[in-house]
Design an enzyme around this catalytic site. Structure first.
Site, PDB file in Angstrom:
ATOM      1  NE  ARG A  49      -1.100  -7.542  -1.790  1.00  0.00           N
ATOM      2  CZ  ARG A  49      -1.386  -6.442  -2.457  1.00  0.00           C
ATOM      3  NH1 ARG A  49      -2.483  -6.417  -3.199  1.00  0.00           N
ATOM      4  NH2 ARG A  49      -0.609  -5.377  -2.412  1.00  0.00           N
ATOM      5  N   GLY A 108       0.779  -1.229   0.000  1.00  0.00           N
ATOM      6  CA  GLY A 108       0.000   0.000   0.000  1.00  0.00           C
ATOM      7  C   GLY A 108       0.809   1.276   0.000  1.00  0.00           C
TER       8      GLY A 108
END
Length: 411
Positions: free
Chosen positions: A283, A160
């Protein structure tokens, strides 16, 4: 007949509700195992079962899954990696223990360490920025001098864009080193910091399932020297040759890292050298990406991932071709969010698919310089990039969300 259960480790405010709903549509009973289930509001809203458990303790998770298996048919196990992506390693280990389809935990673990990831990609000849590993301020400053300014300084673990900063001067390198090595940044192990060449150029990404490259998108960031997402679009406007090159490099990454099962997200900068790999994330991407890919290509990544998890065959064929894009709403100051107006008008604009705020009026806004700064989004889709951008701009212009700065300390 025992009910078929899908085990979900932890949750996600973005993808979590989508997994719960899709699992239920597929006739599965989702059960979330989480350290603090109360932080995932959607579990109550969706009426989904949750169990409080330490998801950092593999043996405890094995015992709980064994207990559930005594009365249920566990069809599959997956989860939502947070800032520390090691949770997906745990998912792989649980799948191996219970002989269920899942990612290779060793490959995921190697990929989560961004320095090890860089080493493996370099050995395979994948184009990347120059990089060095550092553990202290002196090493960081020396690596920056060796590579040449400007550089990116970031933790070797995490996601992030947390802790990621563009440093243009030696003083900025020193300041960010002090920040990362200080008490505010939490390390799960001794500090490992990457210092990298700043690869300049537009940012693209590919999303894959197994060995198949499904989509190529374009992303925008603002607020340099931090990297805060402000927009995303699928498909990216690439020539056939550029698209083929990105697909080729993506498949080289998957092979080098042993990522041949499940979803992967790969980020690139298109530089004078062509596509340079910034990061490989083992992911499914969060936030709006799965929705944009479904709107653009007609492929439901979450549905197809769940099918893979429970041992069914995926269908990754594109069903249509449209342009879908998101604009993220990012505050330009800290303070109190006074009010939110115009969302109904924005949602009524033809072509707008979703208008959403993640925070409520009167909420305190404290910017962190990463993905957490996003407080909402607008999604639109149409038949062309230009039309989609125009729809987004029209919708965003109708929304008002003034922020009152915090009082000065001496007031």
């Amino acid at each position: 007949m025992a009910k078929r259960v899908l085990i979900l480790l932890e949750g996600s405010k973005g993808n979590g509700p989508l997994y719960v709903r899709e699992a239920q549509r597929l006739g599965l009973h989702p059960i979330t195992l989480a350290t603090d289930p109360a932080q995932y509001d959607y579990l109550t809203a969706e009426g989904s079962e949750a169990i409080r458990i330490d998801t950092n303790d593999l043996e405890t998770l094995i015992r709980e899954c064994s207990r559930l298996r005594a009365t249920c048919d566990i069809a599959g196990i997956t989860g939502f990696p947070g800032f520390e992506e090691s949770l997906y390693v745990t998912v792989g280990k649980l799948c191996r223990h219970f002989n269920l389809p899942g990612p290779d935990p060793a490959s995921i673990e190697r990929c989560c360490d961004k320095f090890v990831q860089r080493q493996l990609l370099a050995q395979a000849g994948v184009p990347m920025p120059a990089y060095r590993l550092a553990a202290n301020a002196r090493d960081i400053e020396g690596a920056a001098a060796e590579i040449g300014l400007p550089v990116i300084v970031k933790p070797a673990f995490g996601s992030g864009s947390s802790g990621v900063r563009l440093c243009r001067t030696a003083d900025e390198v020193s300041d960010h080193a002090t920040h990362l090595l200080g008490e505010k940044h939490v390390w799960q192990s001794p500090p490992r910091i990457l210092v990298e060449e700043f690869a300049q150029g537009p940012l693209y990404s590919t999303d894959t399932m197994g060995k198949t490259v499904i989509a190529a998108g374009f992303a925008e960031f603002n607020r340099l020297p931090h990297f805060v997402p402000c927009g995303s679009m699928f498909p990216a406007t690439l020539t056939d040759d550029e698209h083929a090159r990105i697909v080729e490099v993506s498949q080289s990454c998957l092979q080098a890292l042993g990522l041949d099962w499940g979803p992967t997200n790969i980020e690139f900068r298109w530089t004078r050298r062509g596509p340079v790999v910034i990061e490989v994330n083992p992911r499914l991407p969060g936030w709006t990406t799965p929705r944009l890919i479904e709107l653009a290509y007609g492929i439901d990544l979450i549905k197809e991932h769940i099918k893979l998890v429970i041992g069914e065959e995926c269908d990754l064929r594109a069903r249509h071709s449209r342009t879908a894009a998101a604009r993220f709403l990012v505050p330009n100051r800290d303070g109190i969010l006074d009010r939110i107006e115009g969302t109904g008008l924005a949602a009524a604009v033809p072509g707008v698919v979703d208008v959403r705020f993640y925070v409520a009026p009167k909420a305190p806004i404290v910017r962190k310089g990463d993905y957490q700064d996003m407080i909402g989004h607008v999604i639109a889709a149409s038949t062309s990039p230009a039309q989609t951008k125009a729809i987004l701009q029209r919708a965003v212009d109708l929304i008002s969300w003034p922020i009152t700065p915090f009082p000065a300390r001496d007031e």
